[in-house]
Scaffold this motif. Structure first.
Motif, PDB file in Angstrom:
ATOM      1  N   LEU A  67      30.420  48.877 -28.427  1.00 18.02           N
ATOM      2  CA  LEU A  67      30.478  48.140 -27.158  1.00 18.02           C
ATOM      3  C   LEU A  67      29.342  47.126 -27.038  1.00 18.02           C
ATOM      4  CD1 LEU A  67      31.541  50.972 -24.702  1.00 18.02           C
ATOM      5  CD2 LEU A  67      32.897  49.026 -25.424  1.00 18.02           C
ATOM      6  N   LEU A  68      28.149  47.481 -27.559  1.00 16.84           N
ATOM      7  CA  LEU A  68      27.030  46.531 -27.533  1.00 16.84           C
ATOM      8  C   LEU A  68      27.380  45.277 -28.339  1.00 16.84           C
ATOM      9  CD1 LEU A  68      23.976  45.815 -27.034  1.00 16.84           C
ATOM     10  CD2 LEU A  68      23.518  46.921 -29.233  1.00 16.84           C
ATOM     11  N   ILE A  69      27.874  45.485 -29.562  1.00 17.02           N
ATOM     12  CA  ILE A  69      28.193  44.342 -30.426  1.00 17.02           C
ATOM     13  C   ILE A  69      29.361  43.545 -29.868  1.00 17.02           C
ATOM     14  CG2 ILE A  69      29.060  43.721 -32.735  1.00 17.02           C
ATOM     15  CD1 ILE A  69      27.331  46.150 -33.740  1.00 17.02           C
ATOM     16  N   SER A  70      30.393  44.245 -29.346  1.00 16.79           N
ATOM     17  CA  SER A  70      31.546  43.517 -28.803  1.00 16.79           C
ATOM     18  C   SER A  70      31.176  42.728 -27.550  1.00 16.79           C
ATOM     19  CB  SER A  70      32.703  44.476 -28.515  1.00 16.79           C
ATOM     20  OG  SER A  70      32.294  45.510 -27.672  1.00 16.79           O
ATOM     21  N   SER A  71      30.253  43.261 -26.723  1.00 19.31           N
ATOM     22  CA  SER A  71      29.825  42.515 -25.528  1.00 19.31           C
ATOM     23  C   SER A  71      29.095  41.239 -25.936  1.00 19.31           C
ATOM     24  CB  SER A  71      28.925  43.389 -24.645  1.00 19.31           C
ATOM     25  OG  SER A  71      27.696  43.664 -25.299  1.00 19.31           O
ATOM     26  N   LEU A  72      28.228  41.339 -26.942  1.00 21.50           N
ATOM     27  CA  LEU A  72      27.499  40.155 -27.409  1.00 21.50           C
ATOM     28  C   LEU A  72      28.431  39.164 -28.104  1.00 21.50           C
ATOM     29  CD1 LEU A  72      24.315  41.974 -28.721  1.00 21.50           C
ATOM     30  CD2 LEU A  72      24.413  40.443 -26.758  1.00 21.50           C
ATOM     31  N   VAL A  73      29.451  39.684 -28.794  1.00 25.69           N
ATOM     32  CA  VAL A  73      30.436  38.807 -29.449  1.00 25.69           C
ATOM     33  C   VAL A  73      31.232  38.032 -28.406  1.00 25.69           C
ATOM     34  CG1 VAL A  73      32.657  38.883 -30.694  1.00 25.69           C
ATOM     35  CG2 VAL A  73      30.651  40.014 -31.650  1.00 25.69           C
ATOM     36  N   ILE A  74      31.614  38.700 -27.324  1.00 26.14           N
ATOM     37  CA  ILE A  74      32.371  38.022 -26.256  1.00 26.14           C
ATOM     38  C   ILE A  74      31.499  36.961 -25.582  1.00 26.14           C
ATOM     39  CG2 ILE A  74      33.348  38.389 -23.940  1.00 26.14           C
ATOM     40  CD1 ILE A  74      34.518  41.032 -25.072  1.00 26.14           C
ATOM     41  N   PHE A  75      30.229  37.290 -25.350  1.00 23.90           N
ATOM     42  CA  PHE A  75      29.308  36.310 -24.743  1.00 23.90           C
ATOM     43  C   PHE A  75      29.115  35.116 -25.677  1.00 23.90           C
ATOM     44  CE2 PHE A  75      25.058  34.871 -23.243  1.00 23.90           C
ATOM     45  CZ  PHE A  75      25.386  34.703 -21.907  1.00 23.90           C
ATOM     46  N   TYR A  76      29.005  35.411 -26.958  1.00 24.39           N
ATOM     47  CA  TYR A  76      28.851  34.383 -28.007  1.00 24.39           C
ATOM     48  C   TYR A  76      30.096  33.485 -28.061  1.00 24.39           C
ATOM     49  CZ  TYR A  76      28.419  32.884 -32.981  1.00 24.39           C
ATOM     50  OH  TYR A  76      28.353  32.192 -34.154  1.00 24.39           O
ATOM     51  N   SER A  77      31.273  34.107 -27.892  1.00 26.07           N
ATOM     52  CA  SER A  77      32.539  33.353 -27.947  1.00 26.07           C
ATOM     53  C   SER A  77      32.663  32.350 -26.811  1.00 26.07           C
ATOM     54  CB  SER A  77      33.731  34.311 -27.880  1.00 26.07           C
ATOM     55  OG  SER A  77      33.649  35.271 -28.877  1.00 26.07           O
ATOM     56  N   MET A  78      31.952  32.609 -25.728  1.00 28.37           N
ATOM     57  CA  MET A  78      32.004  31.711 -24.564  1.00 28.37           C
ATOM     58  C   MET A  78      31.621  30.282 -24.960  1.00 28.37           C
ATOM     59  SD  MET A  78      30.474  32.713 -20.870  1.00 28.37           S
ATOM     60  CE  MET A  78      28.757  32.435 -21.208  1.00 28.37           C
ATOM     61  N   GLU A  79      30.678  30.170 -25.902  1.00 27.91           N
ATOM     62  CA  GLU A  79      30.285  28.839 -26.380  1.00 27.91           C
ATOM     63  C   GLU A  79      30.990  28.474 -27.683  1.00 27.91           C
ATOM     64  OE1 GLU A  79      26.207  26.491 -27.604  1.00 27.91           O
ATOM     65  OE2 GLU A  79      26.077  28.166 -26.221  1.00 27.91           O
ATOM     66  N   TYR A  80      31.143  29.455 -28.573  1.00 33.84           N
ATOM     67  CA  TYR A  80      31.751  29.161 -29.879  1.00 33.84           C
ATOM     68  C   TYR A  80      33.206  28.722 -29.728  1.00 33.84           C
ATOM     69  CZ  TYR A  80      32.721  29.612 -34.861  1.00 33.84           C
ATOM     70  OH  TYR A  80      33.060  29.350 -36.161  1.00 33.84           O
ATOM     71  N   MET A  81      33.946  29.379 -28.831  1.00 38.03           N
ATOM     72  CA  MET A  81      35.371  29.065 -28.615  1.00 38.03           C
ATOM     73  C   MET A  81      35.566  28.193 -27.370  1.00 38.03           C
ATOM     74  SD  MET A  81      36.747  30.937 -31.102  1.00 38.03           S
ATOM     75  CE  MET A  81      38.458  31.237 -30.738  1.00 38.03           C
ATOM     76  N   HIS A  82      34.530  27.421 -27.036  1.00 44.10           N
ATOM     77  CA  HIS A  82      34.532  26.656 -25.784  1.00 44.10           C
ATOM     78  C   HIS A  82      35.710  25.686 -25.692  1.00 44.10           C
ATOM     79  CE1 HIS A  82      32.918  24.664 -22.260  1.00 44.10           C
ATOM     80  NE2 HIS A  82      33.007  23.507 -22.868  1.00 44.10           N
ATOM     81  N   GLU A  83      36.072  25.057 -26.801  1.00 40.24           N
ATOM     82  CA  GLU A  83      37.129  24.046 -26.778  1.00 40.24           C
ATOM     83  C   GLU A  83      38.525  24.645 -26.915  1.00 40.24           C
ATOM     84  OE1 GLU A  83      36.232  21.140 -29.713  1.00 40.24           O
ATOM     85  OE2 GLU A  83      34.261  20.690 -28.867  1.00 40.24           O
ATOM     86  N   ASP A  84      38.604  25.949 -27.077  1.00 32.96           N
ATOM     87  CA  ASP A  84      39.916  26.592 -27.209  1.00 32.96           C
ATOM     88  C   ASP A  84      40.576  26.694 -25.837  1.00 32.96           C
ATOM     89  OD1 ASP A  84      42.059  27.987 -28.048  1.00 32.96           O
ATOM     90  OD2 ASP A  84      41.008  29.846 -28.506  1.00 32.96           O
ATOM     91  N   MET A  85      41.805  26.208 -25.760  1.00 29.36           N
ATOM     92  CA  MET A  85      42.532  26.235 -24.479  1.00 29.36           C
ATOM     93  C   MET A  85      42.977  27.653 -24.115  1.00 29.36           C
ATOM     94  SD  MET A  85      42.454  23.154 -23.475  1.00 29.36           S
ATOM     95  CE  MET A  85      43.656  23.060 -22.159  1.00 29.36           C
TER      96      MET A  85
END
Length: 576
Positions: A67-85
């Motif tokens: 859960l720790l790693i998945s929470s950080l991955v989701i937070f990270y995705s907020m910027e990494y996948m920013h242009e994804d509709m």
């Protein structure tokens, strides 16, 4: 804006639950508690469908790390996948992935394990084909079909357990090495674990799964999909102790570790190098597990999750800034443009190599020292230590190509560390990669045991690491006698670089020919003879009868009476 809100909420909820589960796991560990919970879903007369959950320090701690790693991955995705509709769909898939892993972790029952197991397989397929192109589809199909072999093995184990009174395997672990039928179930579970954790000969899907987005790779390769097989065997650890299957597993996992280490030294795709390092570490976990040290395997599973997620996240930032270039030959001198990312990347690399006092050191050093203390043959000993040297070799080769060599990318670039969302996730994991190993060491092994080895053997691990690092860096940097090493030994380089031809064998042998055979059987039987003599004949006969009856119904009474009299005359004639 709404999409960003979902990411933030998911991050906060998962992070809070992770901390809470870690605290509870501490209590369970200190007091040696195990909770076995049975929840009766439905009771119909004498039949009751019961869901069982097993909560002990191991499952709770693993869940908190996932859960720790998945929470950080989701937070990270907020910027990494920013242009994804469709970022909402992506976050939902990641959450489904995590939920499947939770189901797998807390299940002492083979049926509920299959729910989590198949959930992981299905959602991983959806995530691998997320970027919809031919390469992703091929990789997704290879991943799904390779994992189906393990799913079938698990289904067969469930069917075989009908010989017993329950599917709760936890009650029958003591029988594992004594009863023949339980040994069959155990062997099927080992086969399932081998496919999910990509041991030889099922290794080819792991680098292919790199077609998924980088945040997914960080989650998959650190704590979820590939570790599911290792975790299942940790639960079935009695099966591997002093048994033939344990010895076979030791050989296979040692060869996997060796093959992945060799392959990574010939690879140029940044994500595939890190994927092969995951494969190498999975081999290390499996090999120490097959020797009976399940706590050590679990310890390395947790520490590896921290620095491997960090490695993938740093690689994601580099790829993001390099405008989606993954070839390490186009990188170089990134430390000047991206100091924070490269520093974290180096820390993760050193933790992977087993640098003293980082997370990887505590688990890898302990595993190698226990291997030296154990009764293993020279070949296994060689695989352990040579693979460790290869790990350090490809790590320092990666450092050379990305950090210290000349920059080989485009002249117009925008390399920077300014994305604070990705930097935050990386920084949190970097702290864990530094202190996580020491913290877990104190928590899990509070009964200190002295490992007494001669000085040369004690120093052998550091010597192997040192030699591997120098070799990896120099072979990348220095041209020996002015010839290109990879081209000079082209056939050997090709053999090592394609994982001993395993992707070709998997795609052509395991997947292509059975699918073509299935298509031919479908055309010849289902759409051919059986269709002609089966359903089609029946359909045509019934149609002709109904048309005949329709004639009578549509015409006048004369024809009906004439036919009735004709039938009556024929009946009288047959009677007399």
């Amino acid at each position: 804006m709404m999409q960003m809100k979902i990411c933030k909420n998911s991050f906060y909820i998962l992070f809070f639950i992770s901390l809470m589960l870690f605290m509870i796991s501490m209590k369970f560990l200190m007091k040696d508690l195990i909770y076995f919970i049975e929840w009766e879903i439905i009771s119909l007369y004498s039949v009751s469908i019961v869901m069982t959950f097993l909560f002990d320090w191991m499952s709770l701690m693993f869940m908190s790390f996932v859960l720790l790693i998945s929470s950080l991955v989701i937070f990270y995705s907020m910027e990494y996948m920013h242009e994804d509709m469709n970022i909402n769909r992506f976050i939902m898939l990641v959450l489904m992935f995590v939920m499947s892993m939770m189901m797998l972790i807390i299940s002492p029952n083979l049926i509920s394990i299959l729910l989590g197991w198949d959930g992981l397989g299905l959602v991983s397929y959806c995530l691998v084909i997320y970027f919809q192109n031919v390469k992703s589809y091929n990789a997704g199909m290879l991943t799904a079909l390779s994992n189906r072999i393990g799913d079938v093995a698990l289904l067969l184990a469930i069917a075989w357990m009908l010989n017993y009174g329950s599917w709760n395997y936890i009650f029958y672990l003591e029988l594992m090495n004594k009863d023949f039928q339980m040994m069959v179930i155990g062997y099927l579970v080992v086969l399932a674990a081998m496919t999910k954790s990509a041991q030889i000969p099922f290794s080819s899907w792991l680098p292919a799964a790199m077609a998924a987005p980088t945040p997914v790779s960080a989650l998959v390769h650190s704590s979820t999909l590939v570790t599911a097989g290792v975790y299942l065997l940790i639960r079935f650890n009695i099966l591997l102790m002093d048994s033939l299957i344990g010895q076979i597993m030791l050989l296979i996992s040692g060869l996997t570790m060796f093959m992945a280490g060799l392959g990574a030294n010939f690879e140029f795709d940044l994500k595939k190098i890190i994927a092969l390092s995951t494969l190498s570490q999975l081999g290390l976990m499996m090999s120490i597990l097959s020797m009976g040290f399940y706590k050590l395997a679990f310890f390395h599973l947790l520490t590896h999750a921290l620095f491997k997620a960090l490695l993938f996240m740093c690689a994601g930032v580099i790829i993001h800034n390099m405008k989606n270039i993954q070839d390490i030959r186009f990188m170089g001198s990134l430390i000047l443009s991206m100091p924070l990312t490269c520093s974290c990347f180096n820390i993760a690399n050193l933790a992977l190599c087993g640098m003293p006092f980082l997370a990887g050191f505590y688990s890898k050093d302990l595993i190698l020292e226990m291997a030296m203390l154990s009764y293993i043959n020279f070949f296994s000993f060689f695989l352990f230590f040579f693979s460790t040297g290869l790990t350090v070799s490809y790590s320092f080769r990666l450092v050379y190509y990305s950090m210290t060599s000349e920059y080989s990318g485009g002249s117009l670039n925008n390399l920077n560390d300014y994305g604070w969302v990705m930097s935050f996730s990386i920084f949190v994991l970097m702290m864990m990669a530094i202190i996580g190993g020491s913290m877990l060491n104190w928590l899990m092994f509070f009964n200190n045991v002295m490992i007494c080895l001669p000085f040369l053997m004690k120093m052998l691990i550091l010597l192997v690491c040192f030699m591997g690092g120098i070799l990896g860096y120099l072979l990348s940097n220095v041209s020996l006698f002015f010839f290109n090493k990879s081209l000079y030994f082209l056939k050997m380089s090709f053999f090592m670089g394609v994982m001993w031809f395993m992707p070709m064998i998997s795609t052509l042998g395991i997947i292509k020919f059975p699918l073509i055979l299935g298509l031919k059987c479908f055309k010849i039987f289902d759409q051919g003879w059986s269709e002609y003599f089966g359903g089609q004949v029946l359909y045509n006969q019934l149609k002709s009868y109904s048309l005949y009856i329709q004639e009578f119904q549509n015409n006048n009474l004369k024809i009906y009476l004439m036919s009735y009299l004709l039938w009556l005359f024929m009946l009288i004639f047959m009677l007399f």
